[in-house]
Design a protein around this motif. Structure first.
Motif, PDB file in Angstrom:
ATOM      1  N   ALA A 120       0.824  -1.121   0.032  1.00 47.66           N
ATOM      2  CA  ALA A 120      -0.164   0.140  -0.215  1.00 47.66           C
ATOM      3  C   ALA A 120       0.836   1.221   0.014  1.00 47.66           C
ATOM      4  CB  ALA A 120      -0.981   0.043   1.246  1.00 47.66           C
ATOM      5  N   GLY A 121       0.515   2.273  -0.659  1.00 48.13           N
ATOM      6  CA  GLY A 121       1.345   3.550  -0.968  1.00 48.13           C
ATOM      7  C   GLY A 121       0.751   4.553  -0.329  1.00 48.13           C
ATOM      8  N   HIS A 122       1.004   5.410   0.516  1.00 50.52           N
ATOM      9  CA  HIS A 122       0.425   6.583   1.382  1.00 50.52           C
ATOM     10  C   HIS A 122       0.556   7.707   0.613  1.00 50.52           C
ATOM     11  CE1 HIS A 122      -0.560   8.188   5.579  1.00 50.52           C
ATOM     12  NE2 HIS A 122      -1.407   8.266   4.818  1.00 50.52           N
ATOM     13  N   VAL A 123      -0.424   8.291  -0.092  1.00 47.63           N
ATOM     14  CA  VAL A 123      -0.374   9.351  -1.063  1.00 47.63           C
ATOM     15  C   VAL A 123      -0.868  10.539  -0.538  1.00 47.63           C
ATOM     16  CG1 VAL A 123      -1.074   9.957  -3.517  1.00 47.63           C
ATOM     17  CG2 VAL A 123      -0.390   7.689  -2.836  1.00 47.63           C
ATOM     18  N   LYS A 124      -0.296  11.736  -0.855  1.00 46.13           N
ATOM     19  CA  LYS A 124      -0.806  12.872  -0.788  1.00 46.13           C
ATOM     20  C   LYS A 124      -0.767  13.707  -2.220  1.00 46.13           C
ATOM     21  CE  LYS A 124      -0.465  16.175   2.766  1.00 46.13           C
ATOM     22  NZ  LYS A 124      -0.052  16.914   3.785  1.00 46.13           N
ATOM     23  N   ARG A 125      -2.004  13.735  -2.943  1.00 46.94           N
ATOM     24  CA  ARG A 125      -1.920  14.016  -4.042  1.00 46.94           C
ATOM     25  C   ARG A 125      -1.629  15.501  -4.260  1.00 46.94           C
ATOM     26  NH1 ARG A 125      -2.910  11.070  -8.548  1.00 46.94           N
ATOM     27  NH2 ARG A 125      -4.666   9.957  -7.718  1.00 46.94           N
ATOM     28  N   ASN A 126      -0.722  15.583  -5.453  1.00 45.41           N
ATOM     29  CA  ASN A 126      -0.046  16.714  -5.667  1.00 45.41           C
ATOM     30  C   ASN A 126       0.740  17.634  -4.543  1.00 45.41           C
ATOM     31  OD1 ASN A 126      -1.110  17.123  -8.334  1.00 45.41           O
ATOM     32  ND2 ASN A 126      -3.094  17.577  -7.574  1.00 45.41           N
ATOM     33  N   GLY A 127       0.850  16.535  -3.573  1.00 45.11           N
ATOM     34  CA  GLY A 127       1.752  16.973  -2.263  1.00 45.11           C
ATOM     35  C   GLY A 127       0.774  17.832  -1.447  1.00 45.11           C
ATOM     36  N   VAL A 128      -0.293  18.013  -1.599  1.00 39.08           N
ATOM     37  CA  VAL A 128      -1.394  18.725  -0.834  1.00 39.08           C
ATOM     38  C   VAL A 128      -2.654  17.949  -0.318  1.00 39.08           C
ATOM     39  CG1 VAL A 128      -0.440  21.083  -1.665  1.00 39.08           C
ATOM     40  CG2 VAL A 128      -2.372  19.972  -2.573  1.00 39.08           C
ATOM     41  N   GLY A 129      -3.370  18.584   0.518  1.00 41.24           N
ATOM     42  CA  GLY A 129      -4.737  18.017   0.836  1.00 41.24           C
ATOM     43  C   GLY A 129      -4.635  16.794   1.630  1.00 41.24           C
ATOM     44  N   PRO A 130      -5.902  16.039   1.676  1.00 37.38           N
ATOM     45  CA  PRO A 130      -5.940  14.896   2.491  1.00 37.38           C
ATOM     46  C   PRO A 130      -4.848  13.678   2.025  1.00 37.38           C
ATOM     47  CG  PRO A 130      -7.843  15.023   1.104  1.00 37.38           C
ATOM     48  CD  PRO A 130      -7.023  16.277   0.845  1.00 37.38           C
ATOM     49  N   THR A 131      -4.722  12.939   2.685  1.00 40.90           N
ATOM     50  CA  THR A 131      -3.725  11.776   2.373  1.00 40.90           C
ATOM     51  C   THR A 131      -4.674  10.544   2.229  1.00 40.90           C
ATOM     52  OG1 THR A 131      -3.148  10.937   4.689  1.00 40.90           O
ATOM     53  CG2 THR A 131      -1.830  12.663   3.585  1.00 40.90           C
ATOM     54  N   TYR A 132      -4.393   9.453   1.699  1.00 42.93           N
ATOM     55  CA  TYR A 132      -5.059   8.168   1.766  1.00 42.93           C
ATOM     56  C   TYR A 132      -3.992   7.017   1.414  1.00 42.93           C
ATOM     57  CZ  TYR A 132      -4.744   9.409  -3.403  1.00 42.93           C
ATOM     58  OH  TYR A 132      -4.474   9.801  -4.583  1.00 42.93           O
ATOM     59  N   TRP A 133      -4.346   5.914   1.513  1.00 44.99           N
ATOM     60  CA  TRP A 133      -3.737   4.696   0.950  1.00 44.99           C
ATOM     61  C   TRP A 133      -4.040   3.980  -0.327  1.00 44.99           C
ATOM     62  CZ3 TRP A 133       0.516   3.095   3.392  1.00 44.99           C
ATOM     63  CH2 TRP A 133       0.831   3.445   4.881  1.00 44.99           C
ATOM     64  N   SER A 134      -3.278   3.730  -0.923  1.00 46.83           N
ATOM     65  CA  SER A 134      -3.542   3.324  -2.509  1.00 46.83           C
ATOM     66  C   SER A 134      -3.094   1.717  -2.380  1.00 46.83           C
ATOM     67  CB  SER A 134      -2.884   3.848  -3.737  1.00 46.83           C
ATOM     68  OG  SER A 134      -3.502   4.899  -3.702  1.00 46.83           O
ATOM     69  N   PRO A 135      -4.278   0.615  -2.490  1.00 50.15           N
ATOM     70  CA  PRO A 135      -3.632  -0.703  -2.602  1.00 50.15           C
ATOM     71  C   PRO A 135      -2.942  -1.004  -3.849  1.00 50.15           C
ATOM     72  CG  PRO A 135      -6.111  -0.534  -2.831  1.00 50.15           C
ATOM     73  CD  PRO A 135      -5.583   0.767  -2.580  1.00 50.15           C
ATOM     74  N   CYS A 136      -2.153  -1.651  -3.932  1.00 50.88           N
ATOM     75  CA  CYS A 136      -1.115  -1.956  -5.161  1.00 50.88           C
ATOM     76  C   CYS A 136      -0.776  -3.471  -5.050  1.00 50.88           C
ATOM     77  CB  CYS A 136       0.228  -1.224  -4.924  1.00 50.88           C
ATOM     78  SG  CYS A 136       0.039   0.605  -5.042  1.00 50.88           S
ATOM     79  N   LYS A 137      -0.568  -4.251  -6.289  1.00 51.17           N
ATOM     80  CA  LYS A 137      -0.246  -5.480  -6.449  1.00 51.17           C
ATOM     81  C   LYS A 137       0.876  -5.557  -7.450  1.00 51.17           C
ATOM     82  CE  LYS A 137      -2.178  -9.733  -7.626  1.00 51.17           C
ATOM     83  NZ  LYS A 137      -3.269 -10.828  -7.910  1.00 51.17           N
ATOM     84  N   VAL A 138       2.143  -6.141  -7.059  1.00 55.50           N
ATOM     85  CA  VAL A 138       2.962  -6.465  -8.254  1.00 55.50           C
ATOM     86  C   VAL A 138       2.581  -7.326  -9.108  1.00 55.50           C
ATOM     87  CG1 VAL A 138       5.312  -7.105  -8.572  1.00 55.50           C
ATOM     88  CG2 VAL A 138       4.883  -6.074  -6.574  1.00 55.50           C
ATOM     89  N   THR A 139       2.697  -6.683 -10.520  1.00 60.98           N
ATOM     90  CA  THR A 139       2.182  -7.736 -11.686  1.00 60.98           C
ATOM     91  C   THR A 139       3.302  -7.930 -12.670  1.00 60.98           C
ATOM     92  OG1 THR A 139       1.716  -5.394 -13.107  1.00 60.98           O
ATOM     93  CG2 THR A 139      -0.097  -6.323 -11.986  1.00 60.98           C
ATOM     94  N   ARG A 140       4.251  -7.486 -12.672  1.00 60.68           N
ATOM     95  CA  ARG A 140       5.479  -7.986 -13.491  1.00 60.68           C
ATOM     96  C   ARG A 140       6.775  -7.638 -12.413  1.00 60.68           C
ATOM     97  NH1 ARG A 140       5.309  -5.861 -19.310  1.00 60.68           N
ATOM     98  NH2 ARG A 140       6.857  -7.633 -19.487  1.00 60.68           N
ATOM     99  N   CYS A 141       7.837  -8.598 -12.540  1.00 59.99           N
ATOM    100  CA  CYS A 141       8.964  -8.452 -11.818  1.00 59.99           C
ATOM    101  C   CYS A 141      10.085  -9.169 -12.127  1.00 59.99           C
ATOM    102  CB  CYS A 141       8.590  -8.857 -10.343  1.00 59.99           C
ATOM    103  SG  CYS A 141       9.723  -8.609  -8.973  1.00 59.99           S
ATOM    104  N   GLU A 142      10.718  -8.704 -13.134  1.00 52.90           N
ATOM    105  CA  GLU A 142      12.182  -9.364 -13.746  1.00 52.90           C
ATOM    106  C   GLU A 142      13.356  -8.612 -13.051  1.00 52.90           C
ATOM    107  OE1 GLU A 142      11.531  -9.126 -17.929  1.00 52.90           O
ATOM    108  OE2 GLU A 142       9.472  -9.547 -17.515  1.00 52.90           O
TER     109      GLU A 142
END
Length: 156
Positions: free
Chosen positions: A58-80
């Motif tokens: 999960a990435g903790h994001v602050k869109r454009n560096g301002v405003g509220p923060t939120y967690w974005s769920p992520c999944k690795v889809t390619r890994c070489e």
């Protein structure tokens, strides 16, 4: 015929470092806060402990560096290792976009390309049609900043 805006973009930066050294940065999501202007921290989730296809974080994001923060769920889809690291952003049911890094040995160092690609759903096409130019510029600047900060670390 109406030409739809591209649903993605990429930025490349050459780094005076071998792919293995760059790989250690791009594939360790727990370090993204050192580099990204928007994602200020990330953590492995669901029992994942490192980069492999199917790993969750999960990435903790602050869109454009301002405003509220939120967690974005992520999944690795390619890994070489030392070549390609890509992950999807969204839920288990819906992928909103994909981000990744391509590493290419070049001129004794590594050409590193960061890219994003929105999923071609109706909602993302509408979003991108309305806000794509603005969001695209922000993404390009963010990718450039991220890569330049990584470059300073691997070359430092």
């Amino acid at each position: 015929m109406i030409k739809l805006p591209s649903l993605g973009d990429e930025v490349s930066v050459w780094m005076d470092a071998p792919p293995a050294k760059v790989w250690d940065l791009v594939s360790d999501v727990t370090r993204i806060g050192e580099f990204s202007p928007e994602t200020f921290e990330a953590k492995w989730t669901r029992g994942s402990t490192g980069p492999e296809v199917g790993a969750y974080f999960a990435g903790h994001v602050k869109r454009n560096g301002v405003g509220p923060t939120y967690w974005s769920p992520c999944k690795v889809t390619r890994c070489e290792p030392e070549r390609l690291f890509e992950f999807s952003v969204g839920t288990d049911a819906i992928t909103v976009n994909n981000w990744g890094y391509r590493l290419e040995p070049k001129d004794g160092g590594t050409l590193v390309t960061e890219y994003f690609r929105l999923e071609p759903s109706l909602p993302t096409r509408l979003y991108w049609t309305v806000l794509g130019a603005l969001r695209g510029r922000t993404n390009r600047r963010g990718m450039q900043t991220t890569l330049e900060r990584m470059k300073a670390v691997v070359e430092g």
